[in-house]
Design a protein around this motif. Structure first.
Motif, PDB file in Angstrom:
ATOM      1  N   ILE A 499       0.905  -0.924  -0.108  1.00 23.73           N
ATOM      2  CA  ILE A 499       0.525   0.376   0.237  1.00 23.73           C
ATOM      3  C   ILE A 499       0.692   1.619   0.352  1.00 23.73           C
ATOM      4  CG2 ILE A 499      -1.750   1.017   1.343  1.00 23.73           C
ATOM      5  CD1 ILE A 499      -3.066  -1.357   2.221  1.00 23.73           C
ATOM      6  N   ALA A 500       2.293   1.413   0.850  1.00 24.03           N
ATOM      7  CA  ALA A 500       2.575   2.457   0.916  1.00 24.03           C
ATOM      8  C   ALA A 500       3.434   2.585  -0.506  1.00 24.03           C
ATOM      9  CB  ALA A 500       3.709   2.417   2.050  1.00 24.03           C
ATOM     10  N   ALA A 501       3.466   1.686  -1.244  1.00 19.81           N
ATOM     11  CA  ALA A 501       4.283   2.040  -2.646  1.00 19.81           C
ATOM     12  C   ALA A 501       3.639   1.729  -3.536  1.00 19.81           C
ATOM     13  CB  ALA A 501       5.282   0.056  -3.064  1.00 19.81           C
ATOM     14  N   GLY A 502       2.055   2.179  -3.723  1.00 16.89           N
ATOM     15  CA  GLY A 502       1.354   2.574  -3.581  1.00 16.89           C
ATOM     16  C   GLY A 502       0.740   3.684  -4.324  1.00 16.89           C
ATOM     17  N   ALA A 503       0.680   4.156  -2.475  1.00 18.24           N
ATOM     18  CA  ALA A 503       1.008   6.051  -2.415  1.00 18.24           C
ATOM     19  C   ALA A 503       1.096   6.183  -3.134  1.00 18.24           C
ATOM     20  CB  ALA A 503       0.365   5.601  -1.086  1.00 18.24           C
ATOM     21  N   GLY A 504       3.311   5.727  -3.061  1.00 17.44           N
ATOM     22  CA  GLY A 504       4.736   6.277  -3.639  1.00 17.44           C
ATOM     23  C   GLY A 504       3.689   7.131  -5.041  1.00 17.44           C
ATOM     24  N   ALA A 505       3.417   5.697  -5.805  1.00 21.78           N
ATOM     25  CA  ALA A 505       3.537   6.460  -7.088  1.00 21.78           C
ATOM     26  C   ALA A 505       2.450   7.135  -7.019  1.00 21.78           C
ATOM     27  CB  ALA A 505       3.048   5.141  -7.745  1.00 21.78           C
ATOM     28  N   THR A 506       1.423   7.298  -6.071  1.00 24.09           N
ATOM     29  CA  THR A 506       0.647   7.543  -6.480  1.00 24.09           C
ATOM     30  C   THR A 506       0.627   9.642  -5.876  1.00 24.09           C
ATOM     31  OG1 THR A 506      -1.099   6.295  -5.826  1.00 24.09           O
ATOM     32  CG2 THR A 506      -2.237   9.207  -5.096  1.00 24.09           C
ATOM     33  N   ALA A 507       1.131   9.299  -4.726  1.00 23.50           N
ATOM     34  CA  ALA A 507       1.892  11.424  -4.602  1.00 23.50           C
ATOM     35  C   ALA A 507       2.793  11.375  -5.790  1.00 23.50           C
ATOM     36  CB  ALA A 507       2.782  10.808  -3.542  1.00 23.50           C
ATOM     37  N   ALA A 508       3.606  10.523  -6.580  1.00 24.99           N
ATOM     38  CA  ALA A 508       4.796  11.478  -7.197  1.00 24.99           C
ATOM     39  C   ALA A 508       3.878  12.080  -8.909  1.00 24.99           C
ATOM     40  CB  ALA A 508       5.479  10.590  -7.677  1.00 24.99           C
ATOM     41  N   LEU A 509       3.025  11.160  -8.783  1.00 24.00           N
ATOM     42  CA  LEU A 509       1.877  11.872 -10.250  1.00 24.00           C
ATOM     43  C   LEU A 509       0.886  12.102  -9.741  1.00 24.00           C
ATOM     44  CD1 LEU A 509       0.549   7.743 -11.275  1.00 24.00           C
ATOM     45  CD2 LEU A 509       2.646   9.357 -12.576  1.00 24.00           C
ATOM     46  N   SER A 510       0.510  12.951  -9.308  1.00 23.29           N
ATOM     47  CA  SER A 510      -0.242  14.167  -8.554  1.00 23.29           C
ATOM     48  C   SER A 510       0.894  15.335  -8.655  1.00 23.29           C
ATOM     49  CB  SER A 510      -0.836  14.040  -7.211  1.00 23.29           C
ATOM     50  OG  SER A 510      -1.777  12.633  -7.008  1.00 23.29           O
ATOM     51  N   ALA A 511       1.996  15.596  -7.137  1.00 23.67           N
ATOM     52  CA  ALA A 511       3.217  16.391  -7.138  1.00 23.67           C
ATOM     53  C   ALA A 511       3.417  16.395  -8.813  1.00 23.67           C
ATOM     54  CB  ALA A 511       4.549  15.530  -7.317  1.00 23.67           C
ATOM     55  N   PHE A 512       3.456  15.758  -9.631  1.00 28.64           N
ATOM     56  CA  PHE A 512       4.051  16.116 -10.894  1.00 28.64           C
ATOM     57  C   PHE A 512       2.771  16.266 -12.156  1.00 28.64           C
ATOM     58  CE2 PHE A 512       4.248  14.936 -15.870  1.00 28.64           C
ATOM     59  CZ  PHE A 512       5.741  15.065 -16.300  1.00 28.64           C
ATOM     60  N   ASP A 513       1.519  16.394 -12.016  1.00 24.66           N
ATOM     61  CA  ASP A 513       0.896  17.010 -12.031  1.00 24.66           C
ATOM     62  C   ASP A 513       0.825  18.830 -12.026  1.00 24.66           C
ATOM     63  OD1 ASP A 513      -2.324  17.427 -13.573  1.00 24.66           O
ATOM     64  OD2 ASP A 513      -2.915  17.635 -11.585  1.00 24.66           O
ATOM     65  N   HIS A 514       0.506  18.626 -10.065  1.00 22.80           N
ATOM     66  CA  HIS A 514       1.107  20.065  -9.423  1.00 22.80           C
ATOM     67  C   HIS A 514       1.875  21.119 -10.635  1.00 22.80           C
ATOM     68  CE1 HIS A 514       1.709  22.698  -6.350  1.00 22.80           C
ATOM     69  NE2 HIS A 514       2.787  22.337  -6.389  1.00 22.80           N
ATOM     70  N   LEU A 515       2.911  20.315 -10.778  1.00 25.72           N
ATOM     71  CA  LEU A 515       4.111  20.963 -11.044  1.00 25.72           C
ATOM     72  C   LEU A 515       4.247  21.121 -12.696  1.00 25.72           C
ATOM     73  CD1 LEU A 515       7.142  18.622 -10.008  1.00 25.72           C
ATOM     74  CD2 LEU A 515       6.566  20.912  -9.549  1.00 25.72           C
ATOM     75  N   ILE A 516       3.061  20.612 -13.447  1.00 24.91           N
ATOM     76  CA  ILE A 516       2.626  21.442 -14.704  1.00 24.91           C
ATOM     77  C   ILE A 516       1.750  22.527 -14.723  1.00 24.91           C
ATOM     78  CG2 ILE A 516       4.126  18.995 -15.933  1.00 24.91           C
ATOM     79  CD1 ILE A 516       0.931  17.915 -16.209  1.00 24.91           C
ATOM     80  N   ARG A 517       1.580  22.466 -13.902  1.00 28.27           N
ATOM     81  CA  ARG A 517       0.305  23.350 -13.534  1.00 28.27           C
ATOM     82  C   ARG A 517      -0.004  23.914 -13.143  1.00 28.27           C
ATOM     83  NH1 ARG A 517      -5.296  21.273 -15.159  1.00 28.27           N
ATOM     84  NH2 ARG A 517      -4.929  18.474 -15.420  1.00 28.27           N
ATOM     85  N   THR A 518       1.758  24.577 -12.276  1.00 27.14           N
ATOM     86  CA  THR A 518       2.080  26.092 -11.831  1.00 27.14           C
ATOM     87  C   THR A 518       3.103  26.124 -12.527  1.00 27.14           C
ATOM     88  OG1 THR A 518       2.133  23.858 -10.107  1.00 27.14           O
ATOM     89  CG2 THR A 518       1.295  26.266  -9.488  1.00 27.14           C
ATOM     90  N   SER A 519       3.806  27.760 -12.468  1.00 29.81           N
ATOM     91  CA  SER A 519       4.629  28.084 -12.844  1.00 29.81           C
ATOM     92  C   SER A 519       5.584  28.371 -11.862  1.00 29.81           C
ATOM     93  CB  SER A 519       4.198  29.562 -14.031  1.00 29.81           C
ATOM     94  OG  SER A 519       3.532  29.926 -12.965  1.00 29.81           O
TER      95      SER A 519
END
Length: 522
Positions: A499-519
């Motif tokens: 579960i921790a591994a899956g949550a880490g992947a989720t957080a990374a994808l979410s953080a990347f989505d945040h990056l491409i939407r913020t300058s």
């Protein structure tokens, strides 16, 4: 001593020996001496062109043997048989003594070789301890690389009188120049940092000079490693600051429920996590404990993480994956007698209580499994559970109840761990139904009552639950913009590696989505 398959594997390893060295044995007429001689003769026969065996050693500890490279003054000794979990340590020591390069960062090797002074290490281990090999291998390497370091690896079972005289009740236990130096798992970097007092300041300056990351992950357990791999695969600048890569997985013995991996153990799994992460362009900063999180001053700004050594790292997004640690029972005597009868790892320290009476606090899976394991080693196990029934899986409870040397107390509140002469001698608990107090005479208490999240440093910065867990949404987002979290330190309901591994992947994808939407301003 070694079966044919193991001999074949060892022979293949010893082909990597490049420089000649001697094995010098100090023996007596014990069975262990005969077994040691057989082991050393086997090793010598597999690489007789490079390895010489002598049996004229006269060390006071018998049986023991040294590894001595020709022309070197290195001092590495094994007292007792380094088998079980320590067989790998022996193989590595043979290879390193024979000139095979260790898989250690070049700057760490330089730091070891630059140490000045007389360092006489004695490390006590048990053959069933999965925390011991890291310490044994670290100190062995230091002895091989620096002639001013002397290391003696002592198998506690073969030298019980020493163990008793020194009051050793937990392994690994390390002495430096006759004084207690450290106990528990340590990496070579941690040991060297403890000896090199100027290392922290140099490290802090080096860390503060690093350029900002696109994504900075705090913690190197399953969640942190998965986040790092997913981030690096996006081609962004990724860093991981971890107090101990692998996290609590390092302290786990058997892992049999990580899908696609039928069976492994914690240290192997932790090593695989790090190897997978290093296969990508990830800046891994190990032995770094986060001390403070400073959110971005403005939307799209940089987030700062201050470290305990005084260093500072900056990033456009941060993932918190600091995991959890064993929960203390917090009663009188626990802190005072830690490693003097109070223990947290039955696999490591159980053999030290052979033939003695022990207790386990906790009736969940961890506690019941610990009691079952200990019952095969010690004279008697008393299990104490606060709730009115055991919380472990039914199959484990049934197994525990079938053991003749186990006593179970439910609805029992631990009130004190007693001791005398510097070590545990009893456990007090209260019957919650009757209020009656009980005292159980014993030599060891194993605490197995769950986890507490490593989030104290985040209080007042991110929203925490009443249990101290980081509150996250379905995407792993915290209440602080650009800061995400994953794993056992969060409000995720089940604390499992997968579960921790899956949550880490989720957080990374979410953080990347945040990056491409913020300058982020230059």
């Amino acid at each position: 001593m070694l079966d044919e398959q193991l001999k074949t594997q060892l022979s293949a390893y010893l082909e990597r020996v490049q420089q000649p060295f001697e094995l010098v044995a100090s023996l007596n007429d014990s069975d262990t001496s005969r077994e040691m001689l057989e082991l050393l003769q086997t090793i010598q026969s597999l690489r007789s062109d490079k390895i010489t065996l002598r049996t004229d050693g006269n060390d006071a500890r018998k049986p023991s043997f040294t590894l001595q490279r020709t022309g070197s003054t290195s001092q590495l000794r094994f007292a007792g048989l380094p088998l079980g979990h320590e067989f790998t340590s022996l193989v590595l020591a043979l290879l390193w003594t024979g000139g095979h390069p260790p898989k250690v960062e070049a700057d760490v090797i330089e730091q070891i070789q630059a140490l000045e002074g007389d360092f006489n290490f004695e490390v006590y281990m048990s053959l069933t301890c999965h925390n011991c090999p890291d310490v044994v291998q670290a100190l062995a390497l230091m002895a091989i690389l620096n002639p001013q370091v002397k290391t003696t690896v002592i198998e506690g079972g073969a030298f019980q009188q020493e163990v008793t005289e020194r009051g050793i009740m937990a392994v690994p236990m390390v002495y430096l120049n006759g004084q207690e130096f450290a106990s528990g798992r340590m990496t070579v970097e941690e040991i060297v940092a403890k000896l090199d007092t100027g290392a922290a300041a140099r490290d802090a300056a080096k860390l503060s000079a690093k350029a900002p990351y696109d994504m900075l992950i705090i913690g190197g357990g399953p969640a942190g490693a998965a986040a790092a791999v997913y981030a690096a695969r996006k081609g962004i600048r990724t860093g991981v600051a971890a107090e101990r890569f692998g996290g609590q997985v390092n302290d786990t013995l058997g892992i049999e429920n990580y899908i696609s991996v039928i069976e492994t153990d914690g240290p192997k799994f932790a090593a695989a996590l790090e190897a997978h992460t290093r296969a990508y362009d990830v800046d891994i900063m190990n032995l770094q404990r986060a001390d403070k999180l400073i959110p971005a001053a403005q939307p799209g700004g940089l987030i700062e993480v201050q470290l305990a050594n005084g260093g500072s790292l900056k990033a456009k997004s941060v993932i918190l994956s600091t995991g959890a640690r064993w929960r203390n029972v917090n009663v009188p005597g626990e802190a005072e007698y830690k490693n003097k009868g109070v223990a947290y790892c039955p696999h490591c320290d159980g053999p030290l209580f052979k033939g003695k009476r022990t207790a386990v606090i906790g009736g969940g899976n961890s506690g019941v499994e610990a009691a079952i394991d200990l019952a095969g080693i010690v004279a008697h196990v008393t299990l104490v559970e606060f709730a009115d029934q055991l919380k472990a899986d039914a199959v484990l409870v049934k197994k525990l109840q079938s053991l003749p040397n186990v006593t179970i107390h439910t609805n029992a509140q631990t009130t004190e761990i007693t001791g005398a002469d510097g070590k545990v001698n009893g456990l007090k608990f209260k019957d919650r139904a009757t209020g009656e107090e009980h005292l159980v005479p014993l030599a060891g208490v194993f605490v197995q009552i769950g986890l507490v999240p490593n989030t104290d440093w985040l209080k007042g910065t991110v929203a925490l639950s009443k249990f101290g867990e980081i509150e996250i949404d379905a995407k792993g987002q915290t209440n602080v913009p650009g800061v995400f979290a994953a794993g056992d330190c969060t409000t995720v309901p089940y604390k499992q590696i997968v579960i921790a591994a899956g949550a880490g992947a989720t957080a990374a994808l979410s953080a990347f989505d945040h990056l491409i939407r913020t300058s982020v301003p230059a």
